[in-house]
Design an enzyme around this catalytic site. Structure first.
Site, short mmCIF file in Angstrom:
data_model
loop_
_atom_site.label_atom_id
_atom_site.label_comp_id
_atom_site.label_asym_id
_atom_site.label_seq_id
_atom_site.Cartn_x
_atom_site.Cartn_y
_atom_site.Cartn_z
N VAL A 1 -12.22 -4.55 106.44
CA VAL A 1 -13.04 -3.66 107.27
C VAL A 1 -13.36 -4.28 108.63
O VAL A 1 -13.26 -5.48 108.81
CB VAL A 1 -14.39 -3.32 106.56
CG1 VAL A 1 -14.14 -2.52 105.30
CG2 VAL A 1 -15.18 -4.59 106.26
N CYS A 2 -13.75 -3.42 109.59
CA CYS A 2 -14.24 -3.88 110.89
C CYS A 2 -15.63 -4.47 110.70
O CYS A 2 -16.42 -3.90 109.96
CB CYS A 2 -14.36 -2.72 111.87
SG CYS A 2 -12.80 -2.14 112.48
N PRO A 3 -16.03 -5.51 111.35
CA PRO A 3 -15.24 -6.26 112.31
C PRO A 3 -14.49 -7.45 111.70
O PRO A 3 -13.98 -8.29 112.41
CB PRO A 3 -16.31 -6.76 113.28
CG PRO A 3 -17.51 -7.00 112.41
CD PRO A 3 -17.43 -5.98 111.31
#
Ligand code: SF4
Length: 756
Positions: free
Chosen positions: A695-697
């Site tokens: 997932v981001c970040p």
């Protein structure tokens, strides 16, 4: 305009990257909104002044190219929202024809110069500061350097020491005064609001009015030469002043001023103003009218009034704004002023014209008396549109307005009490100088994120006495309306205090802290999901969509959340939690997102102890925490002292403070981590990584770590999913690396990067 048009075309064709386009458009005041593919245009209005024909132009642009709703900001600009890529050029061209521009509306530029909305008509002012705002704007915007600063540069002008325009918390602030009958300014520098707010230092006790440009330019040049261009989170002028000290800053400034005095400036100061003696405020009942609940404020010019037009959170429909332009064409100075409270003001209305004007405004559903606490409540854009937003600040403001209206509070009796809300610590809602300030944060409850607000109390603006609000407690977002209603009821019941400030100083803060204990925890998700949804949100709270292209900021926030959590746990003697949070805090920099305490502790040992980033004595602390994992009450069974845990938390915080821009830490003894080269090889890239599902970040963090393993000029191939493909390339380019290609595979994206 031509080069902007070219850039838009190139971007639309895919000839330039999102990062390159961003670097070009943001200083032009064009921001991508949270909704991908839609842009916000921020129109500069120096001193908040907009003429009738300009109002029509902005309204038409909003109706034709945007979403038909205009937004007044706390820096007195006006924003057009949700403009498509194709709409940007025609919209800006239309605005340009009307004498309006977005240039310098964003990025690392000289931002819109603000002033008191009543400059020129205020009973207290030394003289009208607005001509100086306009002259300085023209001079600074003509200089290319004004668009390439280390970070944004904010300037404000206040007409007197009441400092209504926040000069004492600006990068540079001018406060009008007279000395021996001569008009001039005191100058404050190095102030600012944000995650690290700071009150400015007095730079000049008095300068004559014709030296305004030299001073603003002198500070700008110091900022340009010595500001931090490496870390945007520490790049504002106030960090430079803190780093080198006011004395050294002043020395650098004086050197610049000396040079500037010898340069031709091209700056024409406005003619000297007429100096009226400021009228005693009480003679016009001025201050109480200004801050009261009424619609009219008497001007210092007898027989004339300002008419306030409150907006709900700075919004006004474009057709209404257009109709308002038709009205003001026939009244007063035939222009409108925006305020830092996100409202509108029409000025110079003769007493005899008031009934007709009120009637016309009434037809548009504008104007009218409103309790100041509702009229002047400020909320930034928040997470609904702002890419850095954590919480939905506007949703909270609406919830507060509803809660207060049905709470039995005597709203008019609250006088000029102000509430300011920011969706994150960046303070666009100006919470640090508010009497009641709130900023959005995220908290982890079990493995879920929950929207919370930190409450700050007691901010104040006044030359020489400006004070930042202090943090008091953290409250679950969904509890804020009931908490504040109860707190304000307590204030109104305690009638022995002359005002809110006195109430706070005499037990009010303590009371807030006590009261907050009932509102600071939330039930488990399965018991009540409501707390896991922010105000106005239809999906559960998360940081998804936050900060594409700004991934670094997200990482820093996650670290800070854990470090703040560890400090709070220490305060409550929850030693196990403090150790676990301290251990987890920096793991995000190693691309890890542990799912439980055991993983946090084990990974911390692997990455920080075994890599020699922390002294070995901390291994015993971590082992003690691991040893209590099986206990039914980990907090009481952990065999550690408060001092031992405090030392670990402090040491982790030290590491964080010394982390460099590539998320690396100094080793014990000063060396940096050695590269751990992996042998995986795919295609012809020097290194290949599969970050699908990350997932981001975290995907960006992992890419950075992978790039760390390469030499300059080598290539990295990464596989990403959709969200990663949106965010990582622009973040990587921002770090100076080159994106060689981004191609879609079967359900994933392949990104190839050449290391800078
Ligand atoms: S305070 Fe935060 S959420 Fe609000 S506009 Fe500023 S950056 Fe966005």
């Amino acid at each position: 305009m031509e080069s902007l048009g070219r850039m838009i075309e190139q971007f639309a064709r895919g000839d330039i990257t999102a990062g390159r386009f961003r670097a070009y458009r943001v200083p032009q005041g064009i921001y991508e909104q949270r909704e991908s593919g839609k842009y916000m245009l921020r129109v500069r209005l120096p001193a908040g002044i907009i003429l009738a024909h300009q109002m029509r132009a902005v309204a038409e642009v909003s109706s034709k190219y945007g979403n038909g709703t205009l937004h007044v900001t706390t820096r007195q600009d006006i924003q057009v929202h949700r403009v498509s890529l194709e709409g940007i050029y025609p919209a800006l061209y239309y605005l340009f024809q009307a004498g309006l521009s977005t240039k310098g509306g964003g990025g690392n530029t000289v931002r819109n110069i603000t002033s008191c909305f009543d400059a020129g008509v205020c009973a207290r002012e030394a003289f009208d500061v607005s001509p100086h705002v306009l002259a300085l704007t023209e001079a600074l915007l003509a200089d290319p350097l004004s668009y390439e600063l280390p970070r944004k540069y904010k300037i404000s002008f206040s007409g007197c020491s009441q400092d209504c325009a926040s000069a004492t918390v600006s990068d540079v602030g001018f406060i009008a005064k007279t000395r021996d009958g001569r008009p001039g300014f005191s100058v404050w520098a190095g102030g600012g609001m944000g995650a690290n707010s700071r009150v400015g230092n007095l730079l000049e006790e008095f300068i004559p009015i014709f030296e305004v440009w030299q001073v603003a330019e002198g500070v700008k040049r110091v900022f340009d030469k010595h500001g931090n261009r490496k870390n945007k989170n520490k790049a504002r002028l106030r960090f430079l002043v803190d780093k080198i000290g006011h004395k050294q800053f002043r020395k650098l400034y004086e050197e610049e001023i000396k040079n500037l005095r010898e340069e031709p400036s091209g700056f024409t100061a406005p003619p000297a103003p007429t100096i009226d003696s400021p009228q005693p405020a009480d003679s016009l009942n001025f201050q109480s009218e200004r801050n009261g609940n009424g619609m009219l404020i008497p001007q210092k010019q007898p027989g004339y009034f300002m008419v306030q037009i409150p907006l709900i959170l700075g919004d006004i429909e474009a057709p209404v704004f257009q109709a308002l332009a038709e009205i003001i064409e026939h009244y007063g100075e035939r222009c409108l002023h925006t305020t830092q409270q996100q409202n509108l003001v029409v000025r110079w209305i003769a007493e005899s014209d008031l009934p007709a004007l009120k009637q016309q405004l009434g037809r548009l559903n504008l104007g009218g008396a409103k309790p100041a606490i509702l009229r002047d409540m400020v909320a930034c854009a928040g997470a609904s549109t702002c890419r850095l937003g954590i919480c939905l600040s506007r949703g909270l403001a609406q919830a507060l307005i509803e809660a207060f209206s049905g709470s039995g509070l005597d709203l008019a009796g609250l006088g000029n009490l102000k509430i300011n809300i920011s969706g994150c610590p960046n303070a666009c809602g100006r919470h640090p100088v508010s009497q009641i300030g709130l900023f959005g944060v995220a908290r982890r409850v079990e493995q879920r994120l929950v929207p919370y607000y930190t409450l700050q109390l007691g901010g104040k603006l006044e030359e020489g006495s400006t004070r930042l609000a202090g943090s008091v407690c953290t409250i679950a977002s969904k509890n804020v309306p009931v908490f504040l209603s109860t707190f304000l009821q307590e204030f109104q019941r305690s009638d022995q205090h002359p005002d809110f400030e006195a109430f706070l100083d005499n037990g009010g803060k303590k009371l807030a802290e006590e009261l907050a204990k009932n509102y600071s925890t939330v039930p488990a998700f399965y018991k009540d999901k409501n707390f896991y949804f922010d105000w106005g949100a239809e999906v559960a709270f998360s940081l998804a969509g936050r900060g594409p292209g700004e991934c670094g900021a997200g990482v820093f926030d996650l670290i800070e959340m854990d470090l703040v959590g560890a400090a709070e746990a220490l305060k409550d003697n929850r030693l196990f939690t403090a150790v676990s949070l301290a251990a987890r805090a920096l793991l995000v920099t190693r691309g890890e997102q542990p799912s439980d305490d055991m993983q946090s502790l084990a990974l911390f040992k692997k990455y920080f102890l075994q890599e020699g980033l922390l002294e070995q004595k901390y291994e015993e602390v971590i082992d003690a925490a691991i040893g209590s994992l099986a206990a039914s009450d980990r907090e009481t069974s952990i065999p550690l002292t408060v001092e031992e845990v405090t030392s670990l938390v402090k040491r982790v915080d030290d590491l964080h403070q010394n982390m460099d821009d590539s998320l690396r830490f100094p080793q014990v003894g000063g060396k940096e981590i050695n590269d751990i080269r992996e042998s995986a090889q795919l295609n012809s890239a020097d290194l290949s990584k599969d970050f699908r599902g990350v997932v981001c970040p975290l995907n960006f963090v992992k890419v950075k770590l992978a790039l760390d393993q390469l030499k300059s000029g080598q290539t990295l191939l990464v596989l990403l999913d959709e969200q990663g493909a949106d965010n990582v390339p622009s973040s990587v380019e921002k770090e100076g690396h080159k994106v060689l290609s981004l191609t879609r595979g079967n359900g994933y994206w392949q990104l190839i990067i050449r290391k800078a």
